[in-house]
Motif scaffolding. Structure first.
Motif, PDB file in Angstrom:
ATOM      1  N   GLY A  79       0.879  -1.191   0.163  1.00  0.00           N
ATOM      2  CA  GLY A  79      -0.021   0.123  -0.006  1.00  0.00           C
ATOM      3  C   GLY A  79       0.979   1.302  -0.049  1.00  0.00           C
ATOM      4  O   GLY A  79       1.942   1.251  -0.542  1.00  0.00           O
ATOM      5  N   ARG A  80       0.149   2.306   0.584  1.00  0.00           N
ATOM      6  CA  ARG A  80       1.051   3.548   0.481  1.00  0.00           C
ATOM      7  C   ARG A  80       2.430   3.548   1.299  1.00  0.00           C
ATOM      8  O   ARG A  80       3.306   4.175   1.114  1.00  0.00           O
ATOM      9  CB  ARG A  80       0.077   4.770   1.282  1.00  0.00           C
ATOM     10  CG  ARG A  80      -0.763   5.264   0.269  1.00  0.00           C
ATOM     11  CD  ARG A  80      -1.370   6.367   0.792  1.00  0.00           C
ATOM     12  NE  ARG A  80      -0.551   7.704   1.005  1.00  0.00           N
ATOM     13  CZ  ARG A  80      -0.807   8.643   1.805  1.00  0.00           C
ATOM     14  NH1 ARG A  80      -1.483   8.225   2.816  1.00  0.00           N
ATOM     15  NH2 ARG A  80      -0.061   9.586   1.928  1.00  0.00           N
ATOM     16  N   THR A 140      14.084  -2.708  11.861  1.00  0.00           N
ATOM     17  CA  THR A 140      12.583  -2.784  12.306  1.00  0.00           C
ATOM     18  C   THR A 140      11.932  -1.523  11.870  1.00  0.00           C
ATOM     19  O   THR A 140      12.451  -0.450  11.633  1.00  0.00           O
ATOM     20  CB  THR A 140      12.585  -3.212  13.843  1.00  0.00           C
ATOM     21  OG1 THR A 140      13.655  -2.017  14.487  1.00  0.00           O
ATOM     22  CG2 THR A 140      13.179  -4.118  14.190  1.00  0.00           C
ATOM     23  N   LEU A 141      10.646  -1.720  11.770  1.00  0.00           N
ATOM     24  CA  LEU A 141       9.800  -0.513  11.290  1.00  0.00           C
ATOM     25  C   LEU A 141       8.898  -0.316  12.277  1.00  0.00           C
ATOM     26  O   LEU A 141       7.664  -1.009  12.424  1.00  0.00           O
ATOM     27  CB  LEU A 141       9.198  -0.735   9.721  1.00  0.00           C
ATOM     28  CG  LEU A 141      10.207  -1.102   8.844  1.00  0.00           C
ATOM     29  CD1 LEU A 141       9.421  -1.686   7.456  1.00  0.00           C
ATOM     30  CD2 LEU A 141      10.854   0.016   8.302  1.00  0.00           C
ATOM     31  N   GLY A 142       8.762   0.685  13.140  1.00  0.00           N
ATOM     32  CA  GLY A 142       7.895   1.067  14.062  1.00  0.00           C
ATOM     33  C   GLY A 142       8.390   0.520  15.314  1.00  0.00           C
ATOM     34  O   GLY A 142       8.990  -0.509  15.557  1.00  0.00           O
ATOM     35  N   ALA A 143       7.464   0.922  16.465  1.00  0.00           N
ATOM     36  CA  ALA A 143       7.604   0.572  17.756  1.00  0.00           C
ATOM     37  C   ALA A 143       7.158  -0.822  17.999  1.00  0.00           C
ATOM     38  O   ALA A 143       8.326  -1.584  18.581  1.00  0.00           O
ATOM     39  CB  ALA A 143       6.633   1.157  18.653  1.00  0.00           C
ATOM     40  N   ALA A 178       4.693   4.346   7.659  1.00  0.00           N
ATOM     41  CA  ALA A 178       3.258   5.124   7.671  1.00  0.00           C
ATOM     42  C   ALA A 178       3.249   6.355   8.257  1.00  0.00           C
ATOM     43  O   ALA A 178       2.599   7.325   8.027  1.00  0.00           O
ATOM     44  CB  ALA A 178       2.392   4.203   8.222  1.00  0.00           C
ATOM     45  N   ALA A 179       4.282   6.329   9.724  1.00  0.00           N
ATOM     46  CA  ALA A 179       4.246   7.562  10.206  1.00  0.00           C
ATOM     47  C   ALA A 179       4.885   8.615   9.639  1.00  0.00           C
ATOM     48  O   ALA A 179       4.570   9.627   9.491  1.00  0.00           O
ATOM     49  CB  ALA A 179       5.250   7.299  11.467  1.00  0.00           C
ATOM     50  N   ALA A 180       5.845   8.331   8.629  1.00  0.00           N
ATOM     51  CA  ALA A 180       6.665   9.309   7.719  1.00  0.00           C
ATOM     52  C   ALA A 180       5.727   9.997   6.554  1.00  0.00           C
ATOM     53  O   ALA A 180       5.781  10.928   6.232  1.00  0.00           O
ATOM     54  CB  ALA A 180       7.874   8.535   7.014  1.00  0.00           C
ATOM     55  N   ARG A 189      12.250  13.055   9.764  1.00  0.00           N
ATOM     56  CA  ARG A 189      12.978  12.121  10.780  1.00  0.00           C
ATOM     57  C   ARG A 189      13.271  10.904   9.959  1.00  0.00           C
ATOM     58  O   ARG A 189      14.182  10.181  10.284  1.00  0.00           O
ATOM     59  CB  ARG A 189      11.977  11.730  11.961  1.00  0.00           C
ATOM     60  CG  ARG A 189      12.652  10.627  12.942  1.00  0.00           C
ATOM     61  CD  ARG A 189      14.048  11.317  13.621  1.00  0.00           C
ATOM     62  NE  ARG A 189      14.515  10.202  14.386  1.00  0.00           N
ATOM     63  CZ  ARG A 189      14.223   9.704  15.649  1.00  0.00           C
ATOM     64  NH1 ARG A 189      13.666  10.390  16.421  1.00  0.00           N
ATOM     65  NH2 ARG A 189      15.085   8.804  16.144  1.00  0.00           N
ATOM     66  N   TRP A 190      12.394  10.289   9.030  1.00  0.00           N
ATOM     67  CA  TRP A 190      12.403   9.068   8.392  1.00  0.00           C
ATOM     68  C   TRP A 190      13.642   9.188   7.326  1.00  0.00           C
ATOM     69  O   TRP A 190      14.651   8.612   7.228  1.00  0.00           O
ATOM     70  CB  TRP A 190      11.300   8.928   7.549  1.00  0.00           C
ATOM     71  CG  TRP A 190      11.375   7.812   6.568  1.00  0.00           C
ATOM     72  CD1 TRP A 190      11.108   7.907   5.280  1.00  0.00           C
ATOM     73  CD2 TRP A 190      10.943   6.604   6.473  1.00  0.00           C
ATOM     74  NE1 TRP A 190      11.059   6.917   4.281  1.00  0.00           N
ATOM     75  CE2 TRP A 190      10.982   5.774   5.326  1.00  0.00           C
ATOM     76  CE3 TRP A 190      11.047   5.602   7.713  1.00  0.00           C
ATOM     77  CZ2 TRP A 190      10.787   4.371   5.139  1.00  0.00           C
ATOM     78  CZ3 TRP A 190      10.940   4.368   7.421  1.00  0.00           C
ATOM     79  CH2 TRP A 190      10.906   3.833   6.156  1.00  0.00           C
TER      80      TRP A 190
END
Ligand code: URA
Length: 209
Positions: A79-80, A140-143, A178-180, A189-190
């Protein structure tokens, strides 16, 4: 020339060829994941989402859980957020055959809310995938992905952008793509953390010469 590593004319060593996991073991694990009904997510998903990429990845990206598009196609990060991740992979200069992508959760959780109980049930699949793939570096991607693979790591915003010695090998945490996409601040930040990863890899390549 058995066992000898080819040395190109410029004197640099060719990277060591990594053995692919036994195809049968990989296929059988993937089939098991696709058929899994061990937790309630098995009843609400369209497809279990197993893996995308090389079976001898140098770098393995570990996301959190499939979203709507991944659930529809049965493929991670399409996805996005996936487009943002693919862009990052190009930015890092990683050739296609050196990258793998998977998630901690194999099935989409309702409302895309990470489900910790399901993650515990799913964990053996992740461990078996890591055992077969044996990447040199995990990103790792994300918390949730960070907490799953390195429970003693500081929170993701503190950890992202710096290499860590994880329990099962080196981990480079990033925020989730997705946060980026969510704000300019997180987008910056990304890029900042990706640049740190690219710099670290370039340094390692120089050391190998
Ligand atoms: N977010 C994830 O963590 N994984 C996916 O596959 C898609 C979006």
């Amino acid at each position: 020339m058995t066992g000898a590593r080819r040395v190109p004319r410029d004197g640099r060593r060719a990277p060591r060829r990594r053995p692919a996991p036994a195809r049968a073991a990989w296929e059988s694990l993937s089939a098991e994941i696709r058929a899994c009904r061990r937790c309630p997510l098995g009843a609400t998903r369209t497809h279990a989402v197993v893996y995308r990429g090389s079976l001898t990845p140098e770098v393995l990206f570990v996301g959190e859980a499939p979203g709507a598009e991944e659930d529809r196609q049965g493929v991670p990060f399409v996805g996005r957020a996936g487009r943002r991740l693919d862009e990052a992979i190009r930015f890092l200069g990683l050739p296609e055959g050196t990258v793998g992508i998977l998630n901690v959760l194999k099935c989409r959780p309702p409302h895309n809310r990470f489900d910790r109980a399901a993650a515990r049930t799913c964990r053996p699949y992740l461990d078996r995938q890591l055992d077969l793939l044996r990447p040199r570096l995990i990103v790792t991607l994300g918390a949730h992905a960070l907490r799953t693979l390195d429970p003693s790591a500081p929170p993701v915003l503190q950890s992202a952008g710096t290499l860590r010695a994880g329990p099962a090998g080196p981990i480079f945490p990033l925020i989730h793509p997705a946060a980026a996409l969510r704000s300019r601040r997180w987008g910056e930040r990304w890029v900042h953390d990706l640049t740190a990863l690219r710099t670290w890899r370039a340094g390692r390549a120089r050391e190998a010469l």
